[in-house]
Design a protein around this motif. Structure first.
Motif, PDB file in Angstrom:
ATOM      1  N   GLY A 210       0.813  -1.203   0.000  1.00 29.24           N
ATOM      2  CA  GLY A 210       0.000   0.000   0.000  1.00 29.24           C
ATOM      3  C   GLY A 210       0.851   1.260   0.000  1.00 29.24           C
ATOM      4  O   GLY A 210       2.061   1.221  -0.204  1.00 29.24           O
ATOM      5  N   GLY A 211       0.208   2.379   0.241  1.00 28.81           N
ATOM      6  CA  GLY A 211       0.900   3.659   0.241  1.00 28.81           C
ATOM      7  C   GLY A 211       1.411   4.048   1.616  1.00 28.81           C
ATOM      8  O   GLY A 211       1.215   3.334   2.603  1.00 28.81           O
ATOM      9  N   VAL A 212       2.069   5.203   1.655  1.00 29.35           N
ATOM     10  CA  VAL A 212       2.598   5.735   2.906  1.00 29.35           C
ATOM     11  C   VAL A 212       1.646   6.804   3.428  1.00 29.35           C
ATOM     12  O   VAL A 212       1.355   7.771   2.710  1.00 29.35           O
ATOM     13  CB  VAL A 212       4.001   6.331   2.707  1.00 29.35           C
ATOM     14  N   PRO A 213       1.153   6.664   4.633  1.00 27.32           N
ATOM     15  CA  PRO A 213       0.223   7.660   5.164  1.00 27.32           C
ATOM     16  C   PRO A 213       0.969   8.930   5.573  1.00 27.32           C
ATOM     17  O   PRO A 213       2.202   8.948   5.636  1.00 27.32           O
ATOM     18  CB  PRO A 213      -0.355   6.948   6.396  1.00 27.32           C
ATOM     19  N   PRO A 214       0.255  10.011   5.852  1.00 23.52           N
ATOM     20  CA  PRO A 214       0.909  11.210   6.392  1.00 23.52           C
ATOM     21  C   PRO A 214       1.656  10.862   7.686  1.00 23.52           C
ATOM     22  O   PRO A 214       1.135  10.150   8.544  1.00 23.52           O
ATOM     23  CB  PRO A 214      -0.262  12.151   6.662  1.00 23.52           C
ATOM     24  N   VAL A 233       5.291   9.482  -3.039  1.00 27.54           N
ATOM     25  CA  VAL A 233       5.679   9.846  -1.667  1.00 27.54           C
ATOM     26  C   VAL A 233       5.999  11.329  -1.549  1.00 27.54           C
ATOM     27  O   VAL A 233       6.348  11.801  -0.473  1.00 27.54           O
ATOM     28  CB  VAL A 233       6.893   9.026  -1.188  1.00 27.54           C
ATOM     29  N   GLY A 234       5.872  12.057  -2.665  1.00 27.22           N
ATOM     30  CA  GLY A 234       6.212  13.471  -2.637  1.00 27.22           C
ATOM     31  C   GLY A 234       5.431  14.241  -1.594  1.00 27.22           C
ATOM     32  O   GLY A 234       5.994  15.039  -0.829  1.00 27.22           O
ATOM     33  N   LEU A 248      14.034   4.675   1.502  1.00 29.41           N
ATOM     34  CA  LEU A 248      12.813   4.104   0.931  1.00 29.41           C
ATOM     35  C   LEU A 248      13.141   3.095  -0.157  1.00 29.41           C
ATOM     36  O   LEU A 248      12.290   2.747  -0.979  1.00 29.41           O
ATOM     37  CB  LEU A 248      11.934   5.219   0.335  1.00 29.41           C
ATOM     38  N   GLY A 249      14.375   2.621  -0.173  1.00 31.13           N
ATOM     39  CA  GLY A 249      14.842   1.743  -1.233  1.00 31.13           C
ATOM     40  C   GLY A 249      14.110   0.414  -1.295  1.00 31.13           C
ATOM     41  O   GLY A 249      13.484  -0.034  -0.336  1.00 31.13           O
ATOM     42  N   GLY A 255       6.290   8.099  -9.327  1.00 34.90           N
ATOM     43  CA  GLY A 255       6.072   9.533  -9.344  1.00 34.90           C
ATOM     44  C   GLY A 255       7.366  10.309  -9.171  1.00 34.90           C
ATOM     45  O   GLY A 255       8.465   9.776  -9.312  1.00 34.90           O
ATOM     46  N   GLU A 256       7.249  11.553  -8.822  1.00 35.47           N
ATOM     47  CA  GLU A 256       8.400  12.437  -8.726  1.00 35.47           C
ATOM     48  C   GLU A 256       9.139  12.272  -7.406  1.00 35.47           C
ATOM     49  O   GLU A 256       8.596  11.790  -6.418  1.00 35.47           O
ATOM     50  CB  GLU A 256       7.945  13.895  -8.840  1.00 35.47           C
TER      51      GLU A 256
END
Length: 410
Positions: A210-214, A233-234, A248-249, A255-256
């Motif tokens: 999944g993604g990284v939360p705030p 993750v920007g 974060l490797g 994305g950017e």
């Protein structure tokens, strides 16, 4: 002398009082805590070469045992199991959760790396006074508990065999500063609500997705490497200006790469390798002098930014960078200020680097120019698939060949 003045009927009482005052029967420790320490001793043993339990002689005062501290009212407050010196053998056995859970005044619980098996009970993690919990480097397994003491400031459960999800309650503790759950088998997503004022968050080498939360703006150290995390993750990184270490490797991030992170005043280690980051790099400022920047094995394109010239080590290999390397970057390598400059496996057409000292490593294989033979010595074993890309891979958008005007001389 005084005992001779006592009536004969009081002599037995004197003997009992004397025995009660002897070290062997000194009742300084609460009975429940005394029994808990005995259970700990039965559950754990020294690995060969360890003598941690040599002082655990229950004919004496348990508050003087190695790794044990007590309060003035006779309750165990610290339990540090095992010799903490580097390289010292650890302990074996089964983690005594049931016994430790009966120590209500315990504020600090630690276990040195060893071969201790078993599970971690919520009765332990919920001890009301517990502020420090570190059980890294053992063989503990199964799911992490769902409840944790509100007073916890440090939790390190790394290098075990824990499974299941990261407990949401952990990331909502109001005073938690350090959370290390790396090198386990945790899966699922990172909980969305992160309210703890974390300084150090390490979730690397798990199976998270999944993604990284705030994340809290208090973070100084962030490692999520070696998972299955994805997405951009920007938006997260931009809000973490205090970061000094980012890894974060080995994920699926895309994305950017936010330009702000390069200019963070404390950033000393930026590791984003082996993801799917794309687009051009547009740093918001120069990188902190002496920093390490590893953006290797992504899909980044455009020109190499001159703002990287202040870094000590720069890894850009395995991307789609084109054009020339800025003179500032080349000069930093020539002067030895930049000890590593890896540019292999890109589409660069000009790298004017000369006189690189022996202390620096420059690798530029598999670009749109052929580096001189001296560069090969600086390349790693897998530094590139050849000295130069085929010309058919170096055509511009209109079919024209890039003009290779690169001279590398060492």
């Amino acid at each position: 002398m005084a005992s001779r003045l006592l009536p004969p009927a009081l002599a037995p009482l004197l003997l009992l009082l004397s025995a009660a005052a002897s070290p062997a029967a000194e009742a300084t420790l609460h009975p429940v805590d005394y029994l808990a320490l005995q259970a700990v001793r039965r559950a754990l043993t020294d690995l060969p070469g360890s003598r941690f339990f040599a002082s655990w002689d229950f004919t004496g005062d348990p508050c003087l045992f190695a790794g044990v501290s007590c309060s003035a009212d006779g309750r165990v407050t610290t339990l540090a199991l095992g010799d903490p010196r580097a390289g010292a053998p650890g302990l074996a056995g089964t983690f005594p959760s049931a016994a430790i859970a009966t120590l209500p005044a315990l504020t600090s619980l630690s276990l040195v790396p060893g071969r201790v098996t078993g599970t971690l009970s919520p009765a332990v993690t919920s001890l009301p006074a517990l502020r420090f919990l570190a059980l890294a480097g053992n063989l503990l397994s199964r799911d992490l508990p769902a409840s944790f003491a509100p007073a916890l400031r440090t939790v390190d459960l790394s290098k075990n065999g824990f499974t299941g999800r990261v407990p949401a309650s952990l990331l909502q503790l109001r005073v938690l500063r350090t959370l290390v759950l790396s090198h386990n088998a945790l899966s699922g997503e990172i909980p969305r609500a992160v309210r703890s004022p974390l300084l150090h968050l390490d979730l690397r080498s798990n199976r998270l997705s999944g993604g990284v939360p705030p994340l809290p703006g208090t973070l100084v150290y962030l490692s999520l490497a070696g998972n299955r995390l994805s997405g951009p993750v920007g938006g997260v990184l931009r809000r973490l200006p205090r970061l000094s270490f980012v890894d974060l490797g080995r994920n699926l991030f895309s994305g950017e790469v936010p330009g702000e992170v390069f200019a963070f005043s404390r950033i000393g280690y930026l590791q984003l390798r082996k993801n799917s980051f794309s687009g051009e790099l547009r740093p918001a400022g120069r990188v902190r002098p002496g920093a390490t920047v590893d953006l290797s094995h992504n899909a980044l394109s455009g020109r190499v930014p001159p703002e990287l010239a202040t870094a000590s080590a720069v890894y850009l290999n395995g991307n789609r960078f084109a054009g020339e390397v800025p003179r500032e970057v080349a000069a930093a390598a020539e002067a030895g200020r930049m000890r590593v400059l890896f540019l292999q496996d890109n589409f660069l057409t000009e790298i004017a680097v000369g006189g690189v000292p022996a202390s620096a490593a420059v690798c530029a294989h598999w670009n749109c120019v052929a580096p001189p033979p001296a560069v090969a010595a600086a390349c790693p074993a897998k530094g590139g698939r050849g000295r130069r890309r085929p010309q058919t891979q170096c055509r511009g958008r209109r079919g024209k060949l890039f003009a290779p005007a690169i001279i590398l001389s060492l």
